[in-house]
Design a protein around this motif. Structure first.
Motif, PDB file in Angstrom:
ATOM      1  N   HIS A 120      12.761   3.130 -40.766  1.00 15.63           N
ATOM      2  CA  HIS A 120      11.297   2.738 -41.152  1.00 15.63           C
ATOM      3  C   HIS A 120      10.750   3.454 -42.380  1.00 15.63           C
ATOM      4  CE1 HIS A 120      11.564   0.777 -37.394  1.00 15.63           C
ATOM      5  NE2 HIS A 120      10.835  -0.258 -37.722  1.00 15.63           N
ATOM      6  N   ASP A 121      10.278   2.817 -43.359  1.00 18.96           N
ATOM      7  CA  ASP A 121       9.906   3.506 -44.701  1.00 18.96           C
ATOM      8  C   ASP A 121       8.267   3.972 -44.432  1.00 18.96           C
ATOM      9  OD1 ASP A 121       8.767   4.291 -47.296  1.00 18.96           O
ATOM     10  OD2 ASP A 121       9.634   2.711 -48.114  1.00 18.96           O
ATOM     11  N   ALA A 122       8.193   5.344 -44.252  1.00 20.30           N
ATOM     12  CA  ALA A 122       6.916   5.776 -43.938  1.00 20.30           C
ATOM     13  C   ALA A 122       5.742   5.481 -45.048  1.00 20.30           C
ATOM     14  CB  ALA A 122       7.157   7.205 -43.811  1.00 20.30           C
ATOM     15  N   ASP A 123       6.032   5.438 -46.150  1.00 21.77           N
ATOM     16  CA  ASP A 123       5.353   5.271 -47.168  1.00 21.77           C
ATOM     17  C   ASP A 123       4.849   3.924 -47.257  1.00 21.77           C
ATOM     18  OD1 ASP A 123       3.941   5.987 -49.601  1.00 21.77           O
ATOM     19  OD2 ASP A 123       5.109   4.905 -50.721  1.00 21.77           O
ATOM     20  N   SER A 124       5.792   3.009 -47.036  1.00 19.50           N
ATOM     21  CA  SER A 124       5.227   1.548 -46.880  1.00 19.50           C
ATOM     22  C   SER A 124       4.394   1.169 -45.689  1.00 19.50           C
ATOM     23  CB  SER A 124       6.620   0.563 -46.856  1.00 19.50           C
ATOM     24  OG  SER A 124       6.201  -0.649 -46.376  1.00 19.50           O
ATOM     25  N   ARG A 125       4.634   1.803 -44.775  1.00 19.83           N
ATOM     26  CA  ARG A 125       3.585   1.878 -43.397  1.00 19.83           C
ATOM     27  C   ARG A 125       2.029   2.606 -43.815  1.00 19.83           C
ATOM     28  NH1 ARG A 125       6.162   1.568 -38.408  1.00 19.83           N
ATOM     29  NH2 ARG A 125       5.028   3.121 -37.463  1.00 19.83           N
ATOM     30  N   THR A 126       2.030   3.102 -45.001  1.00 18.44           N
ATOM     31  CA  THR A 126       0.732   3.471 -45.128  1.00 18.44           C
ATOM     32  C   THR A 126      -0.013   2.905 -46.378  1.00 18.44           C
ATOM     33  OG1 THR A 126       1.483   4.694 -47.009  1.00 18.44           O
ATOM     34  CG2 THR A 126       1.353   5.878 -44.812  1.00 18.44           C
ATOM     35  N   LEU A 127       0.405   1.470 -46.730  1.00 19.19           N
ATOM     36  CA  LEU A 127      -0.448   0.802 -47.501  1.00 19.19           C
ATOM     37  C   LEU A 127      -1.705   0.464 -47.329  1.00 19.19           C
ATOM     38  CD1 LEU A 127       2.745  -1.651 -48.502  1.00 19.19           C
ATOM     39  CD2 LEU A 127       1.558   0.066 -50.085  1.00 19.19           C
ATOM     40  N   ALA A 128      -1.926   0.111 -45.982  1.00 18.39           N
ATOM     41  CA  ALA A 128      -3.332  -0.040 -45.629  1.00 18.39           C
ATOM     42  C   ALA A 128      -4.395   0.972 -45.652  1.00 18.39           C
ATOM     43  CB  ALA A 128      -3.408  -0.193 -43.963  1.00 18.39           C
ATOM     44  N   MET A 157       6.190   8.641 -37.198  1.00 15.98           N
ATOM     45  CA  MET A 157       7.482   8.550 -36.920  1.00 15.98           C
ATOM     46  C   MET A 157       8.196   9.831 -37.051  1.00 15.98           C
ATOM     47  SD  MET A 157       8.431   5.216 -39.344  1.00 15.98           S
ATOM     48  CE  MET A 157       7.958   6.298 -40.674  1.00 15.98           C
ATOM     49  N   ASP A 158       9.441  10.001 -36.331  1.00 15.80           N
ATOM     50  CA  ASP A 158      10.072  11.247 -36.238  1.00 15.80           C
ATOM     51  C   ASP A 158      10.899  11.253 -37.461  1.00 15.80           C
ATOM     52  OD1 ASP A 158      12.524   9.591 -36.132  1.00 15.80           O
ATOM     53  OD2 ASP A 158      12.838   9.533 -34.020  1.00 15.80           O
ATOM     54  N   LYS A 159      11.657  12.441 -37.747  1.00 17.57           N
ATOM     55  CA  LYS A 159      12.397  13.067 -39.081  1.00 17.57           C
ATOM     56  C   LYS A 159      13.196  11.866 -39.253  1.00 17.57           C
ATOM     57  CE  LYS A 159      15.839  15.807 -36.406  1.00 17.57           C
ATOM     58  NZ  LYS A 159      16.057  17.266 -36.275  1.00 17.57           N
ATOM     59  N   ASN A 160      13.705  11.112 -38.501  1.00 15.31           N
ATOM     60  CA  ASN A 160      15.021   9.907 -38.752  1.00 15.31           C
ATOM     61  C   ASN A 160      14.188   8.504 -39.074  1.00 15.31           C
ATOM     62  OD1 ASN A 160      17.034  11.712 -37.924  1.00 15.31           O
ATOM     63  ND2 ASN A 160      16.684  11.435 -36.019  1.00 15.31           N
TER      64      ASN A 160
END
Length: 370
Positions: A120-128, A157-160
């Motif tokens: 999963h894209d961590a940056d995308s998950r922070t759009l809120a 999320m983990d490092k993967n």
């Protein structure tokens, strides 16, 4: 696309409007179209004034349908907000009693279970998190969020790039608390589109933040699976997707030229067993789709269809073959309509069906069009 000056001019003469909407992640305009169609006592009551999306083609489509709105081809994380602020200030100057709503259909790919085991894209998950600067500038009366149900599981999320199960929902809860600190009340629902008369069972999270004193109202369902009628409730049956499918148009898929994969054929076979053996002549097939148990469940056409995603995985299977009810061994009783019918005798009773997969006692071969 209209300029800021033109948009400001178009705001005049809208005294019937009670809610002005800023649509982030506006896409090609689905939400905005619904907003523009809203009516109160027969009169238009909601207006979209600003729309943001990073995709040029989406904005061009949106502008063609909603021309009296200011459009931005921009990432919401980098958009300069002064033009939106100017519009909101002008609205409140012209109509002091109206309300302003910020709507955000947040990017859902990296929350959705459709992502499977992929990172999963961590940056995308922070759009809120980027909505806070919009709240600071606009001070909206309402904030409405739409996303997949899994948005509520937002956590670390983990490092993967895999969500940490024990952290499930922590960041979502923290984000909700931070928005409420601006003085908002909050409620949410998981709504199924089929419950409101749509031909799909698309389920989505809807969250509404409202400034203190303002009501939060969710629509009442009009339909349910199987229907219901008693002393207190009258709900229609879910609408069957077959009502909007043209079975006479077999055409050719615009998405694929190569032969169907073995797994896809297995899914078609599962559909044949479930529906054709049960007396149906068509069903839906999803490419590259399994449940958590590794099994495939075909969908019928007498119910709403599953979510139609951008991955082009959904098709209609209509079954056609000739079946001899008498004579010959089992292997020769079913004949594809792509082949000669054989000798027509008084004992042949053909059964109609169209699909690129028919079965001969469990064996598969491809014919026709899916």
């Amino acid at each position: 696309m209209k300029s800021l000056k033109e948009i400001l001019k178009s705001l005049e003469g809208l005294s019937d409007i009670e809610l002005f909407v800023i649509d982030l992640f506006c896409g090609a305009g689905g939400l905005s179209e619904g907003v523009e169609e809203a009516r109160l006592n027969g009169k238009r009551c909601v207006k979209v004034v600003c729309c943001v999306n990073h995709d040029k083609n989406a904005i061009l489509s949106h502008d063609a349908n909603i021309p009296d709105a200011l459009h931005f081809i921009e990432d919401i994380r980098t958009l300069e907000l002064s033009p939106i602020n100017i519009i909101v200030e002008r609205i409140r100057q012209l109509y002091p009693d109206v309300m302003v709503m910020l709507h955000a259909s947040l990017e859902c790919t990296n929350f959705s279970k459709a992502k499977g085991d992929q990172p999963h894209d961590a940056d995308s998950r922070t759009l809120a998190e980027h909505l806070f600067r919009y709240i600071d500038v606009i001070d909206p009366d309402y904030i409405q969020i739409e996303n997949v149900e899994e948005f509520m599981s937002w956590g670390d999320m983990d490092k993967n790039g895999k969500p940490i199960s024990m952290d499930k929902g922590r960041l979502y809860q923290k984000w909700v608390r931070n928005v409420k600190k601006y003085g908002y009340n909050f409620e949410h629902r998981i709504l199924n589109a089929a419950d409101y008369g749509a031909y799909t069972t698309r389920k989505r999270f809807f969250g509404i933040f409202a400034q203190k004193g303002l009501p939060i109202v969710f629509p009442e369902p009009t339909h349910c699976k199987g229907g219901r009628q008693d002393m207190f409730t009258k709900l229609e049956k879910w609408k069957p997707v077959k009502e909007v499918l043209d079975f006479s148009d077999e055409s050719t898929s615009i998405f694929r030229e190569k032969p169907l994969a073995e797994k896809t054929l297995e899914r078609i076979y599962a559909g044949l067993i479930k529906f054709v053996a049960g007396g149906k002549d068509a069903f839906l097939i999803k490419y590259n789709s399994m449940n958590k148990a590794g099994k495939y469940q075909a969908s019928g056409i007498d119910e709403p269809c599953p979510v139609v995603s951008t991955q082009n995985r959904l098709g209609v299977a209509q079954v056609c073959f000739l079946s001899k009810q008498f004579s010959g061994h089992l292997e020769s009783k079913n004949v594809s309509v792509e082949e000669p019918a054989g000798v027509i005798t008084y004992g042949l009773k053909p059964l109609g069906c169209s699909l690129d997969c028919v079965t001969r006692t469990g064996k598969r071969f491809t014919r026709g069009i899916l």
